[in-house]
Motif scaffolding. Structure first.
Motif, PDB file in Angstrom:
ATOM      1  N   ASN A  53      12.919  -4.663  -1.942  1.00  0.00           N
ATOM      2  CA  ASN A  53      14.037  -3.998  -2.600  1.00  0.00           C
ATOM      3  C   ASN A  53      14.128  -4.422  -4.065  1.00  0.00           C
ATOM      4  OD1 ASN A  53      15.209  -2.685  -0.212  1.00  0.00           O
ATOM      5  ND2 ASN A  53      15.685  -4.761   0.463  1.00  0.00           N
ATOM      6  N   ALA A  54      13.941  -3.470  -4.983  1.00  0.00           N
ATOM      7  CA  ALA A  54      14.120  -3.753  -6.409  1.00  0.00           C
ATOM      8  C   ALA A  54      15.606  -3.792  -6.729  1.00  0.00           C
ATOM      9  CB  ALA A  54      13.432  -2.688  -7.254  1.00  0.00           C
ATOM     10  N   HIS A  55      16.014  -4.725  -7.591  1.00  0.00           N
ATOM     11  CA  HIS A  55      17.410  -4.837  -7.996  1.00  0.00           C
ATOM     12  C   HIS A  55      17.700  -4.108  -9.303  1.00  0.00           C
ATOM     13  CE1 HIS A  55      17.775  -8.889  -5.610  1.00  0.00           C
ATOM     14  NE2 HIS A  55      17.622  -7.830  -4.831  1.00  0.00           N
ATOM     15  N   ASN A  56      16.661  -3.768 -10.041  1.00  0.00           N
ATOM     16  CA  ASN A  56      16.846  -3.107 -11.334  1.00  0.00           C
ATOM     17  C   ASN A  56      15.577  -2.356 -11.693  1.00  0.00           C
ATOM     18  OD1 ASN A  56      16.061  -6.151 -11.796  1.00  0.00           O
ATOM     19  ND2 ASN A  56      15.225  -5.038 -13.565  1.00  0.00           N
ATOM     20  N   PHE A 106      10.596   4.315 -12.588  1.00  0.00           N
ATOM     21  CA  PHE A 106       9.497   3.591 -11.949  1.00  0.00           C
ATOM     22  C   PHE A 106       8.191   4.385 -11.941  1.00  0.00           C
ATOM     23  CE2 PHE A 106      12.830   0.892 -10.179  1.00  0.00           C
ATOM     24  CZ  PHE A 106      12.205  -0.347 -10.126  1.00  0.00           C
ATOM     25  N   SER A 107       8.199   5.592 -12.483  1.00  0.00           N
ATOM     26  CA  SER A 107       7.023   6.458 -12.420  1.00  0.00           C
ATOM     27  C   SER A 107       5.977   6.066 -13.466  1.00  0.00           C
ATOM     28  CB  SER A 107       7.427   7.921 -12.628  1.00  0.00           C
ATOM     29  OG  SER A 107       6.283   8.743 -12.774  1.00  0.00           O
ATOM     30  N   PRO A 151       9.519   1.415  -1.910  1.00  0.00           N
ATOM     31  CA  PRO A 151       9.751   2.721  -2.542  1.00  0.00           C
ATOM     32  C   PRO A 151       9.593   2.735  -4.056  1.00  0.00           C
ATOM     33  CG  PRO A 151      11.809   1.732  -1.797  1.00  0.00           C
ATOM     34  CD  PRO A 151      10.714   0.905  -1.224  1.00  0.00           C
ATOM     35  N   PHE A 152       9.886   1.604  -4.702  1.00  0.00           N
ATOM     36  CA  PHE A 152       9.746   1.524  -6.157  1.00  0.00           C
ATOM     37  C   PHE A 152       8.700   0.462  -6.480  1.00  0.00           C
ATOM     38  CE2 PHE A 152      14.213   2.870  -5.541  1.00  0.00           C
ATOM     39  CZ  PHE A 152      14.118   4.123  -6.112  1.00  0.00           C
ATOM     40  N   ARG A 212       1.240  -1.407  -2.095  1.00  0.00           N
ATOM     41  CA  ARG A 212       1.645  -0.008  -2.205  1.00  0.00           C
ATOM     42  C   ARG A 212       2.562   0.336  -1.042  1.00  0.00           C
ATOM     43  NH1 ARG A 212       0.206  -0.749  -6.515  1.00  0.00           N
ATOM     44  NH2 ARG A 212      -1.498   0.204  -7.712  1.00  0.00           N
ATOM     45  N   ASN A 213       3.439   1.282  -1.284  1.00  0.00           N
ATOM     46  CA  ASN A 213       4.348   1.718  -0.229  1.00  0.00           C
ATOM     47  C   ASN A 213       3.555   2.249   0.962  1.00  0.00           C
ATOM     48  OD1 ASN A 213       6.919   2.321   0.907  1.00  0.00           O
ATOM     49  ND2 ASN A 213       6.679   4.465   0.306  1.00  0.00           N
ATOM     50  N   GLY A 214       3.895   1.759   2.149  1.00  0.00           N
ATOM     51  CA  GLY A 214       3.211   2.202   3.352  1.00  0.00           C
ATOM     52  C   GLY A 214       1.992   1.390   3.730  1.00  0.00           C
TER      53      GLY A 214
END
Length: 205
Positions: A10-13, A93-94, A139-140, A184-186
């Motif tokens: 979990n990113a906080h910012n 985040f992209s 996710p990010f 990476r996510n997943g």
């Protein structure tokens, strides 16, 4: 059927941008989580607004440039107009958006926590599965190394992690883990149970 343990990062910012300010000597900009739009006839421009950490000078990062209005879904357009925070985070985040704008993020500026399931000592010592499987929800993404996540979630030292890697005990999507690998996510991380057990036994002996 073997248990799949879940690790949630979990990113906080949102990440700061590495950018020299034109109004002061600042070199970092933060995401304001607000959008700017400009519609001219049938075309529209949309930017994500950043501000200098030191003086609040603005920098607009282009999301859409001179695109047809109808090419943006009504739902997404409403999110832009409402300054939807989740949408702002998605673009902040992209990597692709930053690349198109020729700007670089500072991934070290992101603070985070990891909520993780942990196999019990009994599952590690006496489980019947050959490998323990961990699925990452991320996710990010912000250039976090898989090795760092494994160390935190399993409570390993750098030396113990290096030992597991040397023993070819860790695989990501069935490929041997490389220390430089970024999570990476997943991602599915599989760790040889017997080799992990030998480390824990050495830790407690």
């Amino acid at each position: 059927m073997s248990t799949i343990y879940t690790w949630v990062i979990n990113a906080h910012n949102t990440p700061l941008l590495k950018k020299k300010c034109s109004h002061c000597d600042g070199t970092r900009f933060y995401c304001s989580e607000k959008f700017r739009t400009n519609a001219q006839k049938k075309n529209i421009d949309i930017w994500l607004i950043y501000r200098c950490v030191q003086c609040s000078n603005t920098y607009n990062m282009a999301i859409f440039s001179r695109v047809r209005t109808e090419s943006i879904s009504g739902d997404l357009y409403r999110k832009f107009m409402a300054n939807d925070p989740a949408t702002a985070w998605e673009y902040a985040f992209s990597y692709d958006i930053r690349r198109k704008n020729n700007v670089e993020a500072d991934p070290d500026s992101v603070t985070y926590d990891i909520r993780h399931d942990h196999p019990s000592a009994e599952e590690i010592s006496n489980g019947d599965c050959e490998k323990l499987t961990f699925k990452v929800q991320y996710p990010f993404e912000f250039n976090l190394r898989t090795s760092s996540v494994i160390r935190v979630c399993l409570g390993l030292s750098s030396a113990q992690l290096n030992q597991l890697i040397a023993m070819d005990a860790i695989h990501v999507h069935d490929k041997t883990l490389q220390k430089k690998y970024k999570v990476r996510n997943g991602d599915l991380i599989r760790i040889d149970r017997e080799k992990l057990k030998s480390l824990y036994l050495g830790q407690t002996s």
